[in-house]
Design a protein around this motif. Structure first.
Motif, PDB file in Angstrom:
ATOM      1  N   SER A  26      12.354   1.219  32.295  1.00 17.83           N
ATOM      2  CA  SER A  26      11.267   2.180  32.549  1.00 17.83           C
ATOM      3  C   SER A  26      10.408   2.366  31.315  1.00 17.83           C
ATOM      4  CB  SER A  26      11.824   3.528  33.003  1.00 17.83           C
ATOM      5  OG  SER A  26      12.456   3.390  34.257  1.00 17.83           O
ATOM      6  N   THR A  35       5.407  -1.751  36.332  1.00 15.78           N
ATOM      7  CA  THR A  35       6.384  -0.908  37.019  1.00 15.78           C
ATOM      8  C   THR A  35       7.794  -1.328  36.629  1.00 15.78           C
ATOM      9  OG1 THR A  35       6.565  -2.321  38.966  1.00 15.78           O
ATOM     10  CG2 THR A  35       4.832  -0.626  39.003  1.00 15.78           C
ATOM     11  N   GLN A  36       8.695  -0.375  36.674  1.00 16.40           N
ATOM     12  CA  GLN A  36      10.095  -0.659  36.355  1.00 16.40           C
ATOM     13  C   GLN A  36      10.660  -1.690  37.320  1.00 16.40           C
ATOM     14  OE1 GLN A  36      12.911   0.444  38.434  1.00 16.40           O
ATOM     15  NE2 GLN A  36      14.230  -0.754  37.096  1.00 16.40           N
TER      16      GLN A  36
END
Length: 74
Positions: A26, A35-36
């Motif tokens: 993250s 995005t993670q």
């Protein structure tokens, strides 16, 4: 010292190390505008690491692919 091109697995290891240093997927993703879940797929090998943003963040650039004949030509 001569540099050798990195293979996909080498780049994944670089990414995994960078993610660890950043404090997790993250944190690394947020720092680089990703995005993670996308970063997770890259680390797990479910997506190809070809994004210029990811490569740039790792200090890498993509090289052109090379091809060779499978059998001698007449």
């Amino acid at each position: 010292m001569a540099r050798r091109p990195l293979h996909d697995e080498d780049v994944r290891r670089c990414l995994a190390a960078a993610v660890d240093l950043a404090g997790g997927q993250s944190a690394w993703a947020a720092r680089h505008g990703l995005t993670q879940s996308y970063v997770a797929k890259l680390v797990l090998g479910r997506r190809e690491i070809s994004s210029p943003r990811v490569l740039s963040a790792l200090g890498l650039r993509e090289l052109p692919r090379a091809y060779e004949p499978t059998e001698p030509r007449p």
